[in-house]
Design a protein around this motif. Structure first.
Motif, PDB file in Angstrom:
ATOM      1  N   LEU A 408       0.925  -1.025   0.246  1.00 20.88           N
ATOM      2  CA  LEU A 408       0.144   0.093  -0.111  1.00 20.88           C
ATOM      3  C   LEU A 408       1.076   1.533  -0.154  1.00 20.88           C
ATOM      4  O   LEU A 408       1.840   1.142   0.805  1.00 20.88           O
ATOM      5  CB  LEU A 408      -0.526  -0.047   1.156  1.00 20.88           C
ATOM      6  CG  LEU A 408      -1.919   1.651   0.869  1.00 20.88           C
ATOM      7  CD1 LEU A 408      -2.677   0.789  -0.290  1.00 20.88           C
ATOM      8  CD2 LEU A 408      -2.913   1.328   2.689  1.00 20.88           C
ATOM      9  N   VAL A 409       1.301   1.942  -1.333  1.00 21.56           N
ATOM     10  CA  VAL A 409       1.610   3.292  -1.297  1.00 21.56           C
ATOM     11  C   VAL A 409       0.990   4.579  -1.407  1.00 21.56           C
ATOM     12  O   VAL A 409       0.074   5.070  -1.916  1.00 21.56           O
ATOM     13  CB  VAL A 409       2.293   3.427  -2.754  1.00 21.56           C
ATOM     14  CG1 VAL A 409       3.794   4.051  -3.125  1.00 21.56           C
ATOM     15  CG2 VAL A 409       2.923   2.030  -2.687  1.00 21.56           C
ATOM     16  N   PHE A 410       0.958   5.218  -0.269  1.00 23.10           N
ATOM     17  CA  PHE A 410       0.921   7.278   0.174  1.00 23.10           C
ATOM     18  C   PHE A 410       1.868   7.650  -0.730  1.00 23.10           C
ATOM     19  O   PHE A 410       2.800   7.724   0.071  1.00 23.10           O
ATOM     20  CB  PHE A 410       0.639   7.014   1.477  1.00 23.10           C
ATOM     21  CG  PHE A 410      -0.700   6.198   1.957  1.00 23.10           C
ATOM     22  CD1 PHE A 410      -1.383   6.294   2.400  1.00 23.10           C
ATOM     23  CD2 PHE A 410       0.255   5.075   2.018  1.00 23.10           C
ATOM     24  CE1 PHE A 410      -2.622   5.547   2.974  1.00 23.10           C
ATOM     25  CE2 PHE A 410      -0.551   4.575   3.071  1.00 23.10           C
ATOM     26  CZ  PHE A 410      -1.938   4.240   3.492  1.00 23.10           C
ATOM     27  N   THR A 411       0.768   8.664  -1.810  1.00 26.64           N
ATOM     28  CA  THR A 411       2.689   9.672  -2.333  1.00 26.64           C
ATOM     29  C   THR A 411       1.424  10.986  -2.405  1.00 26.64           C
ATOM     30  O   THR A 411       0.495  11.089  -2.546  1.00 26.64           O
ATOM     31  CB  THR A 411       3.120   9.355  -3.645  1.00 26.64           C
ATOM     32  OG1 THR A 411       4.275  10.174  -4.068  1.00 26.64           O
ATOM     33  CG2 THR A 411       2.552   8.496  -4.888  1.00 26.64           C
ATOM     34  N   THR A 412       2.660  11.764  -2.847  1.00 26.21           N
ATOM     35  CA  THR A 412       2.304  12.991  -3.597  1.00 26.21           C
ATOM     36  C   THR A 412       2.754  13.555  -4.575  1.00 26.21           C
ATOM     37  O   THR A 412       3.353  13.289  -4.897  1.00 26.21           O
ATOM     38  CB  THR A 412       2.350  13.797  -2.652  1.00 26.21           C
ATOM     39  OG1 THR A 412       3.338  14.426  -2.096  1.00 26.21           O
ATOM     40  CG2 THR A 412       1.932  13.812  -1.132  1.00 26.21           C
ATOM     41  N   VAL A 413       1.812  13.904  -5.166  1.00 27.47           N
ATOM     42  CA  VAL A 413       2.545  15.397  -6.827  1.00 27.47           C
ATOM     43  C   VAL A 413       1.614  16.389  -6.740  1.00 27.47           C
ATOM     44  O   VAL A 413       0.649  16.528  -6.495  1.00 27.47           O
ATOM     45  CB  VAL A 413       1.757  14.066  -7.704  1.00 27.47           C
ATOM     46  CG1 VAL A 413       0.795  14.020  -7.822  1.00 27.47           C
ATOM     47  CG2 VAL A 413       2.884  13.962  -9.108  1.00 27.47           C
ATOM     48  N   HIS A 414       2.700  17.415  -7.412  1.00 25.09           N
ATOM     49  CA  HIS A 414       2.303  18.469  -7.528  1.00 25.09           C
ATOM     50  C   HIS A 414       1.235  18.388  -8.922  1.00 25.09           C
ATOM     51  O   HIS A 414       1.616  18.712 -10.086  1.00 25.09           O
ATOM     52  CB  HIS A 414       3.555  19.294  -7.654  1.00 25.09           C
ATOM     53  CG  HIS A 414       3.875  19.812  -6.466  1.00 25.09           C
ATOM     54  ND1 HIS A 414       3.848  20.970  -5.736  1.00 25.09           N
ATOM     55  CD2 HIS A 414       4.714  19.035  -5.655  1.00 25.09           C
ATOM     56  CE1 HIS A 414       4.705  21.585  -4.783  1.00 25.09           C
ATOM     57  NE2 HIS A 414       4.921  19.896  -4.671  1.00 25.09           N
ATOM     58  N   ALA A 415      -0.461  19.161  -8.388  1.00 25.01           N
ATOM     59  CA  ALA A 415      -0.866  18.754 -10.105  1.00 25.01           C
ATOM     60  C   ALA A 415      -2.493  20.178  -9.018  1.00 25.01           C
ATOM     61  O   ALA A 415      -2.040  19.623  -8.028  1.00 25.01           O
ATOM     62  CB  ALA A 415      -1.437  17.773  -9.800  1.00 25.01           C
ATOM     63  N   ASN A 416      -2.970  20.432 -10.693  1.00 27.47           N
ATOM     64  CA  ASN A 416      -3.945  21.555  -9.821  1.00 27.47           C
ATOM     65  C   ASN A 416      -5.290  20.451  -9.526  1.00 27.47           C
ATOM     66  O   ASN A 416      -5.903  20.935  -8.175  1.00 27.47           O
ATOM     67  CB  ASN A 416      -4.426  23.148 -10.904  1.00 27.47           C
ATOM     68  CG  ASN A 416      -3.214  23.082 -11.324  1.00 27.47           C
ATOM     69  OD1 ASN A 416      -2.499  23.967 -10.142  1.00 27.47           O
ATOM     70  ND2 ASN A 416      -2.662  23.600 -11.972  1.00 27.47           N
ATOM     71  N   ASN A 417      -5.927  19.227  -9.908  1.00 36.89           N
ATOM     72  CA  ASN A 417      -6.797  18.397  -9.738  1.00 36.89           C
ATOM     73  C   ASN A 417      -6.510  17.242 -10.302  1.00 36.89           C
ATOM     74  O   ASN A 417      -5.025  16.965 -10.311  1.00 36.89           O
ATOM     75  CB  ASN A 417      -8.169  19.568 -10.629  1.00 36.89           C
ATOM     76  CG  ASN A 417      -7.484  19.481 -11.768  1.00 36.89           C
ATOM     77  OD1 ASN A 417      -7.486  18.297 -12.515  1.00 36.89           O
ATOM     78  ND2 ASN A 417      -7.939  20.546 -12.684  1.00 36.89           N
ATOM     79  N   VAL A 418      -7.762  16.117 -10.481  1.00 40.19           N
ATOM     80  CA  VAL A 418      -7.499  14.913 -10.369  1.00 40.19           C
ATOM     81  C   VAL A 418      -6.664  14.536 -11.826  1.00 40.19           C
ATOM     82  O   VAL A 418      -6.275  13.756 -11.397  1.00 40.19           O
ATOM     83  CB  VAL A 418      -8.341  14.130  -9.703  1.00 40.19           C
ATOM     84  CG1 VAL A 418      -8.466  14.390  -7.951  1.00 40.19           C
ATOM     85  CG2 VAL A 418      -9.921  14.668 -10.389  1.00 40.19           C
ATOM     86  N   LEU A 419      -7.694  15.316 -12.328  1.00 37.93           N
ATOM     87  CA  LEU A 419      -7.273  14.851 -14.116  1.00 37.93           C
ATOM     88  C   LEU A 419      -6.372  15.598 -14.455  1.00 37.93           C
ATOM     89  O   LEU A 419      -5.098  14.714 -15.192  1.00 37.93           O
ATOM     90  CB  LEU A 419      -8.218  15.567 -14.482  1.00 37.93           C
ATOM     91  CG  LEU A 419     -10.013  15.441 -14.593  1.00 37.93           C
ATOM     92  CD1 LEU A 419     -10.954  15.887 -15.586  1.00 37.93           C
ATOM     93  CD2 LEU A 419      -9.521  13.943 -16.007  1.00 37.93           C
ATOM     94  N   ASP A 420      -5.639  15.987 -13.543  1.00 36.78           N
ATOM     95  CA  ASP A 420      -4.454  16.809 -13.932  1.00 36.78           C
ATOM     96  C   ASP A 420      -3.400  16.112 -13.410  1.00 36.78           C
ATOM     97  O   ASP A 420      -2.236  15.754 -14.057  1.00 36.78           O
ATOM     98  CB  ASP A 420      -4.030  18.568 -13.711  1.00 36.78           C
ATOM     99  CG  ASP A 420      -4.428  19.378 -14.142  1.00 36.78           C
ATOM    100  OD1 ASP A 420      -5.217  19.355 -15.076  1.00 36.78           O
ATOM    101  OD2 ASP A 420      -4.398  20.320 -13.527  1.00 36.78           O
ATOM    102  N   VAL A 421      -3.561  15.217 -12.823  1.00 27.14           N
ATOM    103  CA  VAL A 421      -2.672  14.119 -12.617  1.00 27.14           C
ATOM    104  C   VAL A 421      -2.542  13.332 -13.405  1.00 27.14           C
ATOM    105  O   VAL A 421      -1.769  12.643 -13.408  1.00 27.14           O
ATOM    106  CB  VAL A 421      -3.510  13.100 -11.000  1.00 27.14           C
ATOM    107  CG1 VAL A 421      -2.006  12.287 -10.219  1.00 27.14           C
ATOM    108  CG2 VAL A 421      -2.969  14.444  -9.517  1.00 27.14           C
ATOM    109  N   LEU A 422      -3.723  12.722 -13.554  1.00 30.07           N
ATOM    110  CA  LEU A 422      -3.504  11.671 -14.925  1.00 30.07           C
ATOM    111  C   LEU A 422      -2.597  11.860 -16.100  1.00 30.07           C
ATOM    112  O   LEU A 422      -2.069  11.507 -16.054  1.00 30.07           O
ATOM    113  CB  LEU A 422      -5.023  11.128 -15.021  1.00 30.07           C
ATOM    114  CG  LEU A 422      -5.810  10.886 -14.258  1.00 30.07           C
ATOM    115  CD1 LEU A 422      -7.176  10.991 -14.513  1.00 30.07           C
ATOM    116  CD2 LEU A 422      -5.749   9.534 -13.558  1.00 30.07           C
ATOM    117  N   GLY A 423      -2.919  12.714 -15.602  1.00 29.34           N
ATOM    118  CA  GLY A 423      -1.917  13.477 -17.189  1.00 29.34           C
ATOM    119  C   GLY A 423       0.059  13.896 -17.034  1.00 29.34           C
ATOM    120  O   GLY A 423       0.263  13.827 -17.969  1.00 29.34           O
TER     121      GLY A 423
END
Length: 561
Positions: A408-423
């Motif tokens: 089970l992996v918890f992590t963060t990434v810099h993006a503005n919204n959930v769709l930006d994360v996917l891209g």
């Protein structure tokens, strides 16, 4: 002055009535709860006995200009709070109206007639602490600042107290120590020292926004102040052309606090940012760090808790810098922590310390990067892993493989919204099917300031204002909105504390198929909404309608749809 009436006035005058306003706070100076009702009753009896007015500190209004006009050390030494001016007479609040020698002496020192009212001692001490004896000391330090020899062997390791700040130490050391002490009292997360062409500006970041700490300091003292900060952080005081990073610790009564220092050269000289890492008490409400206290709505909270209890997969939290991503992940780890599981984190830096969790700090100078550390963690037989941030394709690929192979992996990434994360992930070059398969959920979040509970007041908003904000204008007729008037507790801003806004994406089979098929963004958004997902703006508007924050605040972090 031998009769009770004369005890009320030094230099003439009668006691005046109180007026409603801001609270003084029903806590003692050390923060411990007091018997508020009993203390108020005793103060009322005392006021009645000596025929002076009672100052209701729960509804207390203080003239800020008057407060600043009186020396801080006098208020601290004599234990009083100025209330207002009535002609030439100064009305003050004390806890002991029969200490006549002290009242006479104070009238002589201030060269003005004094009228006494009675308040509770804990409320007086609370006001002096919150409005800051130390803030006034800080203002006094900048007002009469004279450059003396800077003792660079001072390390700032003594206990920081108001008594130390009013002692005869070097003005440079006094100014820097006062700045740090006041930042701690005002709950600042960062101290910014900014250099312009003619002056040095010091600001505090409180609840995510910058606020001036004091009057600008003359540019000629810039070098001495920056040198003092460098000495405390063990940096090279002779180097002024390249960035430097360091850290130091300061003891305050009862605990030790870590500070991280970043020095950056600019066109007008060097700037400094001091990050305050109070690991022992990051915030009173976070001492028991759980997801409940972060402010998530009930539906999102239930779904997020379900996602973090899955046996494997990836829980991804996104948002800009300072949006509370790390705090959310720590709260999640605190809730699922069990002696049966091995939890390992790799972070830059370790901000919270969790008992029973193995925490690894990044050290890029020594070659310990997220990717290299994550590889080592996988050989450490973990059950759950937290990666502070995914910054590159290599780290992303290892994290995805870990989630697909039973962790089970918890992590963060810099993006503005959930769709930006996917891209963002797909543009890193990771395999789309593997990435989508590994995801349990994606949460995007923001932090907004909450309306101060002590001075919040109802307001009416026009239909036009609501319509511009994307809210039903019909609510202007009967819905009550709230804003903060500004008081001692919130330092006049009208806001105190922050709460989280979020949008949570559960990856259903239908959504996975749309994403893998590279469907248009608008179609994916419609599908998300149809399956019960609320977007950030909807979460923000809900907070406004509940009276927790204001339209101005949510407009800073979300777009009107």
């Amino acid at each position: 002055m031998s009769d009770p009436d004369s005890a009320a006035t030094a230099g003439g005058g009668r006691a005046a009535e109180t007026r409603p306003g801001d609270p003084g706070g029903p806590r003692a100076a050390g923060g411990a709860p007091v018997d508020h009702a009993g203390e108020v009753a005793r103060a009322r009896r005392l006021a009645e006995r000596y025929r002076v007015a009672f100052a209701d500190m729960d509804r207390f209004s203080m003239d800020a200009d008057l407060f600043r006009s009186i020396p801080a050390d006098l208020m601290l030494r004599y234990g009083f709070v100025p209330h207002r001016k009535v002609g030439d007479t100064l009305v003050i609040v004390v806890s002991d109206p029969i200490d006549l020698p002290k009242i006479d002496e104070l009238a002589l020192l201030l060269n003005t007639p004094i009228r006494v009212t009675v308040g509770t001692s804990s409320a007086i001490e609370s006001i002096l602490k919150k409005s800051e004896g130390s803030q006034r000391v800080l203002d006094d330090a900048t007002e009469s600042f004279e450059l003396q020899i800077l003792h660079e062997d001072q390390r700032g390791e003594d206990n920081l107290t108001v008594e130390r700040l009013t002692s005869g130490i070097s003005p440079v050391i006094r100014l820097v120590d006062s700045t740090i002490y006041t930042a701690l009292q005002r709950r600042a997360s960062d101290i910014h020292v900014e250099t312009l062409d003619d002056a040095l500006h010091v600001k505090y970041r409180i609840d995510g926004t910058l606020q001036p700490a004091m009057r600008p300091v003359d540019k000629q003292f810039h070098g001495a102040i920056l040198s003092r900060i460098k000495v405390m952080a063990e940096l090279d005081i002779a180097e002024k052309r390249i960035p430097q990073d360091g850290r130091f610790k300061v003891r305050v009564p009862g605990k030790t606090i870590d500070f991280r220092v970043s020095i950056m050269p600019t066109v007008h000289g060097e700037d400094a940012v001091i990050r305050i890492l109070d690991k022992e008490t990051i915030s009173e409400q976070f001492r028991e760090l759980r997801l409940d206290v972060l402010g998530f709505a009930g539906g999102e909270l239930r779904r997020f808790r379900r996602a973090i209890k899955e046996p494997y997969g990836m829980v991804l939290v996104t948002g800009p810098t300072g949006s509370g991503k790390t705090t959310t992940l720590y709260a999640a780890l605190s809730e699922i922590h069990s002696p049966e599981d091995k939890i390992v984190t790799i972070e830059d830096p370790v901000e919270y310390q969790l008992r029973g969790v193995t925490q690894i700090p990044i050290n890029e100078r020594k070659g310990l990067t997220f990717a290299r550390g994550l590889r080592s963690i996988l050989r450490h037989d973990p059950d759950k892993i937290m990666v502070g941030e995914i910054r590159d394709a290599e780290t992303a690929q290892i994290a995805i493989q870990s989630a697909l192979t039973g962790h089970l992996v918890f992590t963060t990434v810099h993006a503005n919204n959930v769709l930006d994360v996917l891209g963002r992930f797909l543009n890193m070059g990771v395999e789309a099917y593997q990435f989508i398969s590994s995801l349990n959920c994606v949460m995007a979040q923001r932090l907004v300031r909450m309306t101060c509970a002590e001075c919040r007041r109802p307001i009416r908003l026009s239909g036009g204002v609501l319509e511009e904000a994307g809210i039903d204008p019909a609510l202007a007729r009967d819905h009550e909105f709230f804003e903060g008037a500004g008081c001692i507790e919130c330092n006049g801003t009208g806001y105190r504390g922050r709460t989280a806004l979020c949008e949570l994406l559960d990856l259903t089979d239908h959504l996975r198929e749309l994403i893998l098929a590279r469907a248009p963004t608008s179609e994916i958004k419609r599908a998300m909404h149809a399956e019960g997902m609320r977007f950030l703006r909807e979460s923000a508007v809900e907070k406004v309608l509940a009276g927790l924050t204001t339209l101005q605040e949510i407009n800073k972090v979300t777009f009107v749809k």
